[in-house]
Design a protein around this motif. Sequence first.
Motif, mmCIF file in Angstrom:
data_model
loop_
_atom_site.group_PDB
_atom_site.id
_atom_site.type_symbol
_atom_site.label_atom_id
_atom_site.label_comp_id
_atom_site.label_asym_id
_atom_site.label_seq_id
_atom_site.Cartn_x
_atom_site.Cartn_y
_atom_site.Cartn_z
ATOM 1 N N ASN A 167 44.595 28.658 36.402
ATOM 2 C CA ASN A 167 44.068 29.356 35.545
ATOM 3 C C ASN A 167 44.015 31.043 35.766
ATOM 4 O O ASN A 167 43.081 31.386 36.138
ATOM 5 N N PRO A 168 45.295 31.459 35.670
ATOM 6 C CA PRO A 168 45.548 32.826 36.028
ATOM 7 C C PRO A 168 44.708 33.838 35.420
ATOM 8 O O PRO A 168 44.667 35.168 35.783
ATOM 9 N N LYS A 169 44.308 33.503 34.346
ATOM 10 C CA LYS A 169 43.668 34.481 33.571
ATOM 11 C C LYS A 169 41.957 34.625 33.936
ATOM 12 O O LYS A 169 41.460 35.545 33.516
ATOM 13 N N LEU A 170 41.776 33.742 34.815
ATOM 14 C CA LEU A 170 40.139 33.741 35.349
ATOM 15 C C LEU A 170 40.116 34.779 36.577
ATOM 16 O O LEU A 170 41.102 34.677 37.329
ATOM 17 N N VAL A 171 39.242 35.523 36.776
ATOM 18 C CA VAL A 171 39.009 36.846 37.488
ATOM 19 C C VAL A 171 38.021 36.109 38.516
ATOM 20 O O VAL A 171 36.913 35.671 38.144
ATOM 21 N N THR A 172 38.506 36.133 39.788
ATOM 22 C CA THR A 172 37.675 35.687 40.862
ATOM 23 C C THR A 172 37.378 36.659 41.838
ATOM 24 O O THR A 172 38.326 37.454 42.082
ATOM 25 N N GLN A 173 36.531 36.655 42.393
ATOM 26 C CA GLN A 173 35.830 37.732 43.365
ATOM 27 C C GLN A 173 34.922 36.964 44.628
ATOM 28 O O GLN A 173 34.109 36.381 44.150
ATOM 29 N N MET A 174 35.179 37.235 45.915
ATOM 30 C CA MET A 174 34.348 37.014 47.135
ATOM 31 C C MET A 174 33.535 38.127 47.095
ATOM 32 O O MET A 174 33.983 39.210 47.095
ATOM 33 N N GLY A 175 32.205 37.754 47.548
ATOM 34 C CA GLY A 175 31.384 39.028 47.713
ATOM 35 C C GLY A 175 31.280 39.693 49.207
ATOM 36 O O GLY A 175 30.188 39.964 49.734
ATOM 37 N N ASN A 176 32.663 39.747 49.637
ATOM 38 C CA ASN A 176 32.541 40.678 50.759
ATOM 39 C C ASN A 176 33.089 42.224 50.377
ATOM 40 O O ASN A 176 34.050 42.719 50.374
ATOM 41 N N GLN A 177 32.054 42.929 50.049
ATOM 42 C CA GLN A 177 31.851 44.165 49.520
ATOM 43 C C GLN A 177 32.769 45.090 50.248
ATOM 44 O O GLN A 177 33.240 46.373 49.743
ATOM 45 N N HIS A 403 31.481 46.901 43.940
ATOM 46 C CA HIS A 403 32.258 45.473 44.165
ATOM 47 C C HIS A 403 31.850 44.573 42.844
ATOM 48 O O HIS A 403 32.965 43.983 42.425
ATOM 49 N N GLU A 404 30.668 44.545 42.584
ATOM 50 C CA GLU A 404 30.475 43.751 41.458
ATOM 51 C C GLU A 404 31.100 44.286 40.290
ATOM 52 O O GLU A 404 31.371 43.536 39.479
ATOM 53 N N MET A 405 30.725 45.730 39.984
ATOM 54 C CA MET A 405 31.428 46.272 38.576
ATOM 55 C C MET A 405 32.829 46.205 38.648
ATOM 56 O O MET A 405 33.444 46.018 37.718
ATOM 57 N N ASN A 406 33.626 46.094 39.771
ATOM 58 C CA ASN A 406 35.080 45.828 39.877
ATOM 59 C C ASN A 406 35.352 44.587 39.197
ATOM 60 O O ASN A 406 36.185 44.612 38.407
ATOM 61 N N TRP A 407 34.363 43.600 39.468
ATOM 62 C CA TRP A 407 34.694 42.230 38.901
ATOM 63 C C TRP A 407 34.726 42.309 37.404
ATOM 64 O O TRP A 407 35.483 41.788 36.529
ATOM 65 N N ILE A 408 33.700 43.033 37.007
ATOM 66 C CA ILE A 408 33.687 43.025 35.372
ATOM 67 C C ILE A 408 34.610 43.779 34.844
ATOM 68 O O ILE A 408 35.333 43.307 33.771
ATOM 69 N N ARG A 409 34.941 44.929 35.435
ATOM 70 C CA ARG A 409 36.169 45.693 34.918
ATOM 71 C C ARG A 409 37.465 44.854 34.904
ATOM 72 O O ARG A 409 38.359 45.074 34.109
ATOM 73 N N ALA A 410 37.631 44.249 35.945
ATOM 74 C CA ALA A 410 38.727 43.324 36.111
ATOM 75 C C ALA A 410 38.811 42.232 34.884
ATOM 76 O O ALA A 410 39.966 41.876 34.216
ATOM 77 N N ILE A 411 37.542 41.575 34.622
ATOM 78 C CA ILE A 411 37.287 40.678 33.566
ATOM 79 C C ILE A 411 38.050 41.144 32.336
ATOM 80 O O ILE A 411 38.507 40.591 31.403
ATOM 81 N N ARG A 412 37.623 42.468 32.097
ATOM 82 C CA ARG A 412 37.962 43.293 30.931
ATOM 83 C C ARG A 412 39.339 43.896 30.746
ATOM 84 O O ARG A 412 39.693 44.545 29.784
ATOM 85 N N GLY A 413 39.974 43.713 31.824
ATOM 86 C CA GLY A 413 41.386 44.234 32.162
ATOM 87 C C GLY A 413 41.600 45.557 32.319
ATOM 88 O O GLY A 413 42.583 46.234 31.947
#
Length: 471
Positions: A167-177, A403-413
Amino acid sequence: MIVAEQGSGLTRRDWLGGAAATAGLLAIPGQAAARRLRPSDRVNVAVIGAGGMGAQNMAKLTSQNIVALADVDFDHVAKSFVDNKGVARPEMQPLKAAYDRAARFADYRRMFDARKDIDAVVIATPDHHHAIAAKQAMERGLHVYVQKPLTYTVREGRTLLEVARRNPKLVTQMGNQGHSGDDGRRVVEWIRAGVIGRVREVHVWTNRPLWPQGEARPAAVAAPSSLDWNLWLGPAPVDWGYHPDYAHFNWRGWVPFGVGSLGDMGAHLVDFPVWALEPGLPTRIETRHSRWGGDTDIWDGKPPADLGSYPLANITTYQFGRAKGGPLTMTWYDGGLMPPTPTAMPATARMNPDGGVLYVGDRGMLMHETYGEKPVLIGDGVAERAAAVPMSLPRILGGRDGHEMNWIRAIRGEEAISSPFSVAVPLTETMLLGMVALRADQPIEYDGDRITNVAEANQFLDREYRKGWAL
């Protein structure tokens, strides 16, 4: 527009034995598609484990739509909004308002079934729930942010990476900030540029545990009325009654629920040498330790038959026989143990007892604190060489706190993801192999797929699950 790519370019020797080895472990059902989001969209976020660390993560995401919470004890969640005197914390009130508007569930499995408006999920449960919650979320087409350590076992990590690859369109992140911090990225640039020369030796230490460990299992007491203890146990295959030495914070040191200090802080500390030196997976691992919790007065060093808590202190030595720059030794110290101070250490420098990393090169040394911060360059000419190294890694908006908002921005491309599962899984596997060596009670040799010298130790690459909670 930058779109994060996940799971690409890994070989068998890079980390786990390749697609053929992984395929034998997995049976992945059809996957749901993630909703396409634009930079102007707000992401619909849910959280599993809404108090404690989950609340800290979610407090960074109040600009998004927080639509659902899953937690086994909402009285505990409420404590996240007040200080230890019960006074409201102003910085947490926006999150409280968002939580008050969100739907609430005790069981995250029911949340997944009931809510079809979720785009992304933060998972901040104890370690033993991570993989199950993440896999169920990803199979529903949801982006996931999973607290560290990513998984409880090696097999669980492989499973999640395979789901991410499918599922390459799914954005995954581990919480190692720390992976998003400016200092840590500068450290990686310096090490890769050779400012301290070839690195053959790394020392990593932490002051953890800060919770009960090396202790016998306590007698069960009545659980708080607000806590669903059965759901908290979830996949753990034990019939342990409740005790505050397990929940809510103290679970890390107990074998069925956590993976000790390596799981807690290895994701931060081990991250940088693995990132900078690209050593691949370790080929030999040995752990020396204090006595296990529950040992009798006659101690032979072996784990007791009824595993309770992990030993209070460990020294784990990793040999990386296939490291990119040649063989590498990394030594991990916890329980307050530390490596000796190098004779070349300047009088003005101090090895922080809370945690740090020391790289020993043939042209100098480099030391930094837990999240890659406050790097210290040691040796003649090292600072001058470091100053000449250009910036080569992208910087994350907000650094460690972003780190958390990086995940959000990556989800939005909008931005590349910082610590996707393609990064987090081999890092987590390296950490967990230290726990496997601890359980094996002897040095283990690893070929990137299996333990080759102690066949029975391969059982610790996986685990049993309580009925109804299989991965």
